[in-house]
Structure formats: structure tokens, C-alpha cells
Design a protein around this motif. Structure first.
Motif, PDB file in Angstrom:
ATOM      1  N   PRO A  89       0.835  -1.198   0.000  1.00 44.45           N
ATOM      2  CA  PRO A  89       0.000   0.000   0.000  1.00 44.45           C
ATOM      3  C   PRO A  89       0.877   1.259   0.000  1.00 44.45           C
ATOM      4  CG  PRO A  89      -0.828  -1.592   1.594  1.00 44.45           C
ATOM      5  CD  PRO A  89       0.488  -2.124   1.106  1.00 44.45           C
ATOM      6  N   GLY A  90       0.597   2.171  -0.935  1.00 43.13           N
ATOM      7  CA  GLY A  90       1.417   3.370  -1.035  1.00 43.13           C
ATOM      8  C   GLY A  90       2.766   3.128  -1.679  1.00 43.13           C
ATOM      9  N   GLU A  91       2.889   2.080  -2.477  1.00 37.08           N
ATOM     10  CA  GLU A  91       4.175   1.708  -3.069  1.00 37.08           C
ATOM     11  C   GLU A  91       4.839   2.881  -3.783  1.00 37.08           C
ATOM     12  OE1 GLU A  91       7.360  -0.716  -3.955  1.00 37.08           O
ATOM     13  OE2 GLU A  91       5.577  -1.440  -2.889  1.00 37.08           O
ATOM     14  N   ALA A  92       4.085   3.600  -4.595  1.00 39.95           N
ATOM     15  CA  ALA A  92       4.671   4.707  -5.353  1.00 39.95           C
ATOM     16  C   ALA A  92       5.195   5.796  -4.430  1.00 39.95           C
ATOM     17  CB  ALA A  92       3.639   5.288  -6.323  1.00 39.95           C
ATOM     18  N   LEU A  93       4.472   6.083  -3.352  1.00 40.35           N
ATOM     19  CA  LEU A  93       4.924   7.105  -2.407  1.00 40.35           C
ATOM     20  C   LEU A  93       6.128   6.623  -1.613  1.00 40.35           C
ATOM     21  CD1 LEU A  93       1.462   8.372  -1.120  1.00 40.35           C
ATOM     22  CD2 LEU A  93       3.111   9.677  -2.471  1.00 40.35           C
ATOM     23  N   LEU A  94       6.148   5.355  -1.269  1.00 42.15           N
ATOM     24  CA  LEU A  94       7.298   4.804  -0.549  1.00 42.15           C
ATOM     25  C   LEU A  94       8.569   4.926  -1.388  1.00 42.15           C
ATOM     26  CD1 LEU A  94       5.594   1.639   0.964  1.00 42.15           C
ATOM     27  CD2 LEU A  94       6.638   3.487   2.281  1.00 42.15           C
ATOM     28  N   VAL A  95       8.462   4.635  -2.673  1.00 41.62           N
ATOM     29  CA  VAL A  95       9.615   4.747  -3.565  1.00 41.62           C
ATOM     30  C   VAL A  95      10.047   6.203  -3.695  1.00 41.62           C
ATOM     31  CG1 VAL A  95      10.398   4.448  -5.949  1.00 41.62           C
ATOM     32  CG2 VAL A  95       9.057   2.644  -4.838  1.00 41.62           C
ATOM     33  N   ALA A  96       9.059   7.108  -3.848  1.00 40.06           N
ATOM     34  CA  ALA A  96       9.383   8.533  -3.991  1.00 40.06           C
ATOM     35  C   ALA A  96      10.053   9.086  -2.734  1.00 40.06           C
ATOM     36  CB  ALA A  96       8.112   9.319  -4.303  1.00 40.06           C
ATOM     37  N   LEU A  97       9.578   8.701  -1.570  1.00 40.47           N
ATOM     38  CA  LEU A  97      10.165   9.181  -0.316  1.00 40.47           C
ATOM     39  C   LEU A  97      11.545   8.586  -0.091  1.00 40.47           C
ATOM     40  CD1 LEU A  97       6.972   9.068   1.914  1.00 40.47           C
ATOM     41  CD2 LEU A  97       8.334  11.112   1.429  1.00 40.47           C
ATOM     42  N   ASP A  98      11.734   7.365  -0.553  1.00 38.68           N
ATOM     43  CA  ASP A  98      13.057   6.746  -0.424  1.00 38.68           C
ATOM     44  C   ASP A  98      14.077   7.467  -1.306  1.00 38.68           C
ATOM     45  OD1 ASP A  98      14.788   4.544   0.546  1.00 38.68           O
ATOM     46  OD2 ASP A  98      14.826   4.000  -1.575  1.00 38.68           O
ATOM     47  N   ARG A  99      13.650   7.876  -2.494  1.00 34.93           N
ATOM     48  CA  ARG A  99      14.557   8.573  -3.403  1.00 34.93           C
ATOM     49  C   ARG A  99      14.795  10.015  -2.972  1.00 34.93           C
ATOM     50  NH1 ARG A  99      11.858   6.515  -9.136  1.00 34.93           N
ATOM     51  NH2 ARG A  99      12.729   4.394  -9.104  1.00 34.93           N
ATOM     52  N   ASP A 100      13.751  10.655  -2.445  1.00 37.77           N
ATOM     53  CA  ASP A 100      13.857  12.053  -2.042  1.00 37.77           C
ATOM     54  C   ASP A 100      13.091  12.254  -0.751  1.00 37.77           C
ATOM     55  OD1 ASP A 100      14.096  14.792  -1.826  1.00 37.77           O
ATOM     56  OD2 ASP A 100      12.558  15.228  -3.335  1.00 37.77           O
ATOM     57  N   PRO A 101      13.737  12.005   0.404  1.00 34.86           N
ATOM     58  CA  PRO A 101      13.037  12.128   1.685  1.00 34.86           C
ATOM     59  C   PRO A 101      12.672  13.558   2.045  1.00 34.86           C
ATOM     60  CG  PRO A 101      15.314  11.401   2.001  1.00 34.86           C
ATOM     61  CD  PRO A 101      15.106  11.532   0.536  1.00 34.86           C
ATOM     62  N   GLY A 102      13.251  14.552   1.353  1.00 37.13           N
ATOM     63  CA  GLY A 102      12.963  15.943   1.677  1.00 37.13           C
ATOM     64  C   GLY A 102      13.822  16.426   2.828  1.00 37.13           C
ATOM     65  N   PRO A 103      13.753  17.714   3.135  1.00 36.66           N
ATOM     66  CA  PRO A 103      14.560  18.283   4.224  1.00 36.66           C
ATOM     67  C   PRO A 103      14.249  17.621   5.561  1.00 36.66           C
ATOM     68  CG  PRO A 103      13.555  20.007   2.884  1.00 36.66           C
ATOM     69  CD  PRO A 103      12.932  18.723   2.455  1.00 36.66           C
ATOM     70  N   ALA A 104      15.275  17.499   6.385  1.00 36.33           N
ATOM     71  CA  ALA A 104      15.086  16.871   7.704  1.00 36.33           C
ATOM     72  C   ALA A 104      14.208  17.726   8.602  1.00 36.33           C
ATOM     73  CB  ALA A 104      16.441  16.636   8.359  1.00 36.33           C
ATOM     74  N   ARG A 112       3.311  14.295   1.391  1.00 39.58           N
ATOM     75  CA  ARG A 112       3.421  12.931   0.884  1.00 39.58           C
ATOM     76  C   ARG A 112       3.282  11.908   2.005  1.00 39.58           C
ATOM     77  NH1 ARG A 112       9.043  12.919  -2.109  1.00 39.58           N
ATOM     78  NH2 ARG A 112       9.568  13.915  -0.121  1.00 39.58           N
ATOM     79  N   ARG A 113       3.755  12.272   3.192  1.00 42.59           N
ATOM     80  CA  ARG A 113       3.672  11.328   4.309  1.00 42.59           C
ATOM     81  C   ARG A 113       2.230  11.183   4.795  1.00 42.59           C
ATOM     82  NH1 ARG A 113       8.467   9.499   5.557  1.00 42.59           N
ATOM     83  NH2 ARG A 113      10.312  10.699   4.946  1.00 42.59           N
TER      84      ARG A 113
END
Length: 267
Positions: A89-104, A112-113
Motif C-alpha cells: 500500500p502506497g508503493e509509489a509514495l514509498l519509492v518517492a520518499l526513499d529517493r527524495d526524503p525531503g529536508p530533515a 506525501r507522508r
């Protein structure tokens, strides 16, 4: 036939007990979930049952392995890279967040989260329907960048499910607009119907749009949305009570077609 031994193994999360000769060759296997002993050679029936006796629980059916259905054969021939069934569930978002987690450190939470939480919540509820004869595919990509969050296939039909994060928000549904709290209204139902129509074209079967509101404080529907079902996430379990639309064989056949990535390339 003598010297048989029983070896446990797991396939697709289910335990099987294989009966093997001394040279390692299989002569039968016992599937505890279905209560069936599958014989590869009928002349070894008595020896196989003798070897399995300490492991048998309750009555069992004994016979040759069942002939694979067309849907099962298609699944076996499907290349792993083209199989959508393993998607989380949320596979596309998981991949996107893994590639670009964004600023800490962010002043506002990454949207996205929140979207991921909504898809994971709805996906977990839909996966729970498997025991009632349903299959769910997650993150089905469509040409042009669109995506069906979840495709649910079961006795009650096919649903293109869109999960919307609405935690503690008042939601107003006025077809085709959906308003979350004080945010600007969006024509979300129009997009949901379009995605369901594309899925219907791909699968040559009716696919109905379903909007799932995750964690809303209040939901107001000014008029019944045309062709769109609107549910809270805690109401998804009710889909298990739906039936009379698809037979089990139809569910399996449609699931086999839908899980193939190539099915969605021309919609």
C-alpha cells in the motif's frame, strides 16, 4: 515404496509438507490449509499416507494435484517485474520518499507522508478482506502519471479506491467537489470516475469508483455522488458483506489480468 521422509516448506505464506524419496525426489505434498494430499503417483498412496500420518489434522482429500486454471497459468507465466501483486500500500509514495526524503526539518509536515498514511490505512483494511474472497492490488500506475491507489476485486465487484487523508477534518462532498476543512474545494470525484472508467476499459469489466476518507471528524454529503461510493476507512470491512456480482473463478481471472503491468499500458 520405503524410506519416505516429510520435509516442511512454505510457499506464498502457506505451509506445505512434502513427502520425498531417499534421493530427494518429491512424491506428494500435504497442504494443511486446504486439507488435501496431492499425489504425484497413485501407486504410492498407502506409503505416503503412512509417512504423513503423524502430521495429518482432521479429514483429508487424497488425489492428483488439481489442474491449474487459466488464471493460475497466466500468473505462473508472468515476469516478476510485470507483477503488481507484491506492491505494498502506497508503493509509489514509498519509492518517492526513499529517493527524495525531503529536508530533515520542515515547518510543515511533508504532504506525501500524510498521503502515504492514508493509503497504508486503507490498504491494510482492504488486505484484510482476503479471507472473504477479495484481492487488492496497490499503486496501479496508469499512463500519463495517474495512479489508482487500490484496486479491489471480489464477490461484490471491482472498485477503484482512492484514499484521502482527512484526519480531524470536516469533509464536504458536493459532486464533483470535495472540500477538506478550510481548504479549497477540488473536483476529486470527477478524477475518480475517470480513473475507474480507464480501469473498466483495461479489464473489460465494470469498475466502480470508491472514495475512502481516512480519519475524518465529520462527513457531509449534499447529494448522492453519481456512481461514486464514499466511505470512512473504518467502514471498508463492510465490503466483505457484498456479493452476487462476481463468481470466484471470475475474481481469480480478473485478478490475474489486473496484476499484469502490461494490462494498463494502453488506457
Amino acid at each position: 515404496m520405503s524410506g519416505l521422509r516429510v520435509v516442511p516448506a512454505y510457499r506464498h505464506g502457506r505451509e506445505r509438507l512434502y513427502v520425498c524419496r531417499e534421493d530427494g525426489g518429491n512424491v506428494a505434498w500435504y497442504d494443511r490449509e486446504t486439507g488435501r494430499v496431492n499425489l504425484l503417483a497413485e501407486d504410492g498412496r498407502d506409503d505416503v499416507l503412512r509417512a504423513l500420518k503423524p502430521f495429518l489434522t482432521g479429514p483429508v482429500t487424497v488425489g492428483p494435484p488439481p489442474v491449474p486454471t487459466p488464471a493460475e497459468l497466466a500468473r505462473l507465466a508472468l515476469h516478476p517485474d510485470d507483477d503488481l501483486a507484491p506492491n505494498r500500500p502506497g508503493e509509489a509514495l514509498l519509492v518517492a520518499l526513499d529517493r527524495d526524503p525531503g529536508p530533515a526539518h520542515r515547518l510543515r509536515p511533508d504532504p506525501r507522508r500524510r498521503a502515504l498514511l492514508a493509503e497504508e490505512t486503507a490498504g491494510l483494511a482492504l488486505d484484510g478482506l482476503e479471507g472473504a474472497g477479495w484481492h487488492t492490488l496497490h499503486s496501479v500506475a496508469l499512463p500519463g502519471g495517474d495512479r489508482i491507489h487500490h484496486l479491489a476485486i471480489g464477490p461484490g465487484g471491482l472498485f477503484a479506491v482512492h484514499a484521502l487523508y482527512a484526519r480531524r477534518c470536516r469533509v464536504l462532498v458536493a459532486d464533483p467537489m470535495v472540500t477538506l476543512g478550510r481548504r479549497e474545494a477540488e473536483p476529486l470525484l470527477r478524477r475518480l470516475r475517470a480513473a475507474a472508467d480507464r480501469a473498466s476499459y483495461a479489464l473489460t469489466a465494470e469498475v466502480r469508483p470508491l472514495l475512502v476518507l481516512v480519519g475524518p471528524a465529520e462527513v457531509s454529503v449534499t447529494a448522492g455522488p453519481r456512481g461514486v461510493r464514499v466511505l470512512r476507512d473504518d467502514e471498508l470491512a463492510g465490503l466483505a458483506r457484498l456479493g452476487g456480482v462476481l463468481k470466484p473463478a471470475d475474481v481469480e481471472a480478473l485478478h490475474g489480468m489486473a496484476r499484469d503491468r502490461n494490462t494498463w499500458l494502453r488506457v
